[in-house]
Design an enzyme around this catalytic site. Sequence first.
Site, PDB file in Angstrom:
ATOM      1  NE  ARG A  19      18.600  20.256  70.501  1.00  0.00           N
ATOM      2  CZ  ARG A  19      18.591  20.390  69.172  1.00  0.00           C
ATOM      3  NH1 ARG A  19      18.732  19.310  68.404  1.00  0.00           N
ATOM      4  NH2 ARG A  19      18.445  21.574  68.616  1.00  0.00           N
ATOM      5  CE  LYS A  79      20.067  25.079  66.136  1.00  0.00           C
ATOM      6  NZ  LYS A  79      19.704  24.367  64.872  1.00  0.00           N
ATOM      7  CE1 TYR A  98      23.013  18.555  63.266  1.00  0.00           C
ATOM      8  CE2 TYR A  98      22.329  18.833  65.553  1.00  0.00           C
ATOM      9  CZ  TYR A  98      22.463  18.036  64.434  1.00  0.00           C
ATOM     10  OH  TYR A  98      22.056  16.728  64.460  1.00  0.00           O
ATOM     11  CG  HIS A 100      21.858  24.368  60.207  1.00  0.00           C
ATOM     12  ND1 HIS A 100      21.569  23.405  59.261  1.00  0.00           N
ATOM     13  CD2 HIS A 100      21.618  23.804  61.422  1.00  0.00           C
ATOM     14  CE1 HIS A 100      21.151  22.306  59.873  1.00  0.00           C
ATOM     15  NE2 HIS A 100      21.186  22.502  61.179  1.00  0.00           N
ATOM     16  CD  GLU A 122      25.206  21.922  59.539  1.00  0.00           C
ATOM     17  OE1 GLU A 122      25.535  23.063  59.153  1.00  0.00           O
ATOM     18  OE2 GLU A 122      25.334  21.520  60.718  1.00  0.00           O
ATOM     19  CG  ASP A 274      17.778  24.124  60.559  1.00  0.00           C
ATOM     20  OD1 ASP A 274      17.412  23.786  59.414  1.00  0.00           O
ATOM     21  OD2 ASP A 274      17.995  23.308  61.469  1.00  0.00           O
TER      22      ASP A 274
END
Length: 373
Positions: A19, A79, A98, A100, A122, A274
């Site tokens: 992505r 990510k 993101y 995480h 998130e 994740d």
Amino acid sequence: MTPPPVVGVPREVKTDEHRVAITPDGVLEMSHHGVGVLVERDAGIDSGITDDDYRGAGAEVVDSAADVWGRAGLVLKVKEPQASELAFLRPGLVLFTYLHLAGYPQVARALIESRTTGVAYETVQLASGQLPLLAPMSEVAGRMAPQIGAHFLERRQGGRGVLLGGAPGVRPARVVVLGAGNVGWNAAWIAQGMEAEVLLLDKNIDRLRWVDQIHKGRIQTLASNRAAVARAMRDADLVIGAVLVPGGRAPVLVTDDMVASMRPGAVIIDCAIDQGGSIEGIHETTHTDPVFVRHEVLHYAVGNVPGAVPNTSTYALTNATLPYAVELATRGIDAIAADPALEGGVNTLNGAVTNPAVAEALGAPTATIADAR
């Protein structure tokens, strides 16, 4: 004269991550607001977006990640930063991606030590409790989970040799979905569309009632508790873990004994990996090497499931993130104070952890954003 703000979009380097964090339309929107955009060469190629597409929208395409990270005040990613990217973190930088952090404490340490402002997709949360930037990728992951499970249930892949939808005169596969949030509901929806027998478990009875009203019994709903999960696991051909604690570590719902009780060749897909995973003993895998076998059960634990369909995922994600990215690009840290949803997205600021759920997962003290500023 104050120079215009600059947004940087590096190429994703996580294994099998295809992505990209902005589309040409996003570049045009940034340009409209007087924001310059740097895109690393070939960042969008796997999503079907060429460097010329970005140039045509007004972006500057640069050759190296170092240029992107070094010149931008706001870096947009998909990510969490990987080991090779941690050296780029610095004071004054805002990273929007993101994160995480409950599942990647080493990234949290790097953000804290570098005093980088880490804003996590998130944990951006509306007053209603909705997670607008997690929702699109949760929907993609949920919709992919049954087709992934169907693939690995094939005997050639090591599975039980069961067709998800069965055949006339033959019982379909039983799919157990743990959690009725965005991931779980979408997984259950697609699985029942493939004519599997679907059992959806959740603690929230109102959520189950809503699913039951929409699907009118085509998805069986069950109140979740330890005994109910254990019974469901024993009869399952495919189990999809879909539980979420915003910003925190996923609760472990499935014990090792429950896994051992499953039939040989059954498949587990943990979409919460994740965030640490909801299956005892599970560890993260990659698209290149997606499964491992334990107790004769296939475990699929890829941490970036939507990365397998980057064209769809990139557009779904950036449709949601762009308005927040524009606010951060044009207003900087002041955007956080003006938007309570965006304020919830701040995980680290000036060396402090500012999200309570993230802090609890990391065993770190929580600072208020006001104190951290």
